[in-house]
Design an enzyme around this catalytic site. Sequence first.
Site, short mmCIF file in Angstrom:
data_model
loop_
_atom_site.label_atom_id
_atom_site.label_comp_id
_atom_site.label_asym_id
_atom_site.label_seq_id
_atom_site.Cartn_x
_atom_site.Cartn_y
_atom_site.Cartn_z
N GLU A 178 71.77 52.89 77.42
CA GLU A 178 71.30 53.23 76.08
C GLU A 178 70.61 52.03 75.45
O GLU A 178 71.13 50.91 75.54
CB GLU A 178 72.49 53.67 75.20
CG GLU A 178 73.14 54.95 75.71
CD GLU A 178 74.30 55.42 74.84
OE1 GLU A 178 74.57 54.78 73.79
OE2 GLU A 178 74.92 56.44 75.18
N HIS A 206 72.89 59.14 70.79
CA HIS A 206 74.27 58.74 70.51
C HIS A 206 74.58 58.85 69.01
O HIS A 206 74.94 57.87 68.36
CB HIS A 206 74.53 57.32 71.00
CG HIS A 206 75.97 57.02 71.26
ND1 HIS A 206 76.39 56.19 72.27
CD2 HIS A 206 77.11 57.45 70.65
CE1 HIS A 206 77.72 56.11 72.27
NE2 HIS A 206 78.18 56.87 71.28
N ARG A 251 81.08 59.67 76.96
CA ARG A 251 80.43 58.45 77.39
C ARG A 251 79.47 58.80 78.53
O ARG A 251 79.75 59.69 79.34
CB ARG A 251 81.45 57.41 77.88
CG ARG A 251 82.17 56.70 76.75
CD ARG A 251 81.23 55.76 76.00
NE ARG A 251 81.90 54.94 75.00
CZ ARG A 251 82.00 55.24 73.72
NH1 ARG A 251 81.50 56.40 73.29
NH2 ARG A 251 82.58 54.44 72.86
#
Length: 329
Positions: free
Chosen positions: A263, A282, A234
Amino acid sequence: MPISAGQNRRAGGPIIAVLHAADRPPALADHTDGTELRFATADTLAGALPGAEALFVWDFTSDAVRTAWAAADTLRWVHTASAGVDRLVFPGLVDSDVVLTNSRGVFDTPMAEYVAGLVLALAKDLPRTLAQQARREWRHRETEQLAGARAVVVGGGPIGRAIASMLTAIGLRVELVSRRADPPVHGIDKLAGLLPDADYLVLAAPLTEQTRGLLDAAALRLLPRNARVINVGRGALVVEPDLVDALAEGRIAGAALDVFETEPLPSDSPLWTMPRVIVSPHMSGDTVGWQHNLVALFADNLARYRSGRPLRNVVDKTRGYVTTSGANP
């Protein structure tokens, strides 16, 4: 944990709210006969929750469950299409009797492969090779040998263990760090002592209050100048400004980052243009067919829920991760 469908449903099955963004879960209706599916986006979730027994969080990057929680009057089970549950362990859900399950097991091998690819790319200087190819530049140079290099992997769950196994297979010596010691796995309290000898630091831990900001300026100072940081856990595991400073000052050799504090990564972030940094959006666990695998896992848990069998991947809501190997068939 045994949990069975309750009475607040239409005939034939429970009502399931499905939180999604632009795309809905593929072929979900094929696995949910007899249920009412209420598809909702972040702004309509509150209207879909009343009367629902289950919530399938397909859009796991959203905070909508927290904001719409007051409307969840009959909810008994929440399942998220992610391994991390940091957006769901807010007080309302944690303090309730609602069971939380995650998608542990879907991402282990893909993420391990991705990390191995990043380690190889960094050691063999592939970003510079591709940049020089684009400029039609022929410049011979030497690269690093991976055999014997040392990696410290933070995260003792299935993803971290898969990464450790994959890196061991390509020749690295791996030290695995977890929340508590279980030899040969080191406890998190031993991390500082491992960092000075790390050629690669791989972050694959869940985001909890104990791991938030784990890699800060103090930890970065312990790494050798040749070290690379890889984060597939994370974004908030890393204090991003501290990492940017360490990279800019040449105190570490580089980084490969798949997750970020914000993000999508803002266009003005210096990480985009730093020469020794690989940025990806991601995607480390997302291989062809991954969405269907996520739906299949939810469908299996739905069948368990409807028959009163133990659910897979029940999360300890106070700790923020699954603490058992999962339910038996």
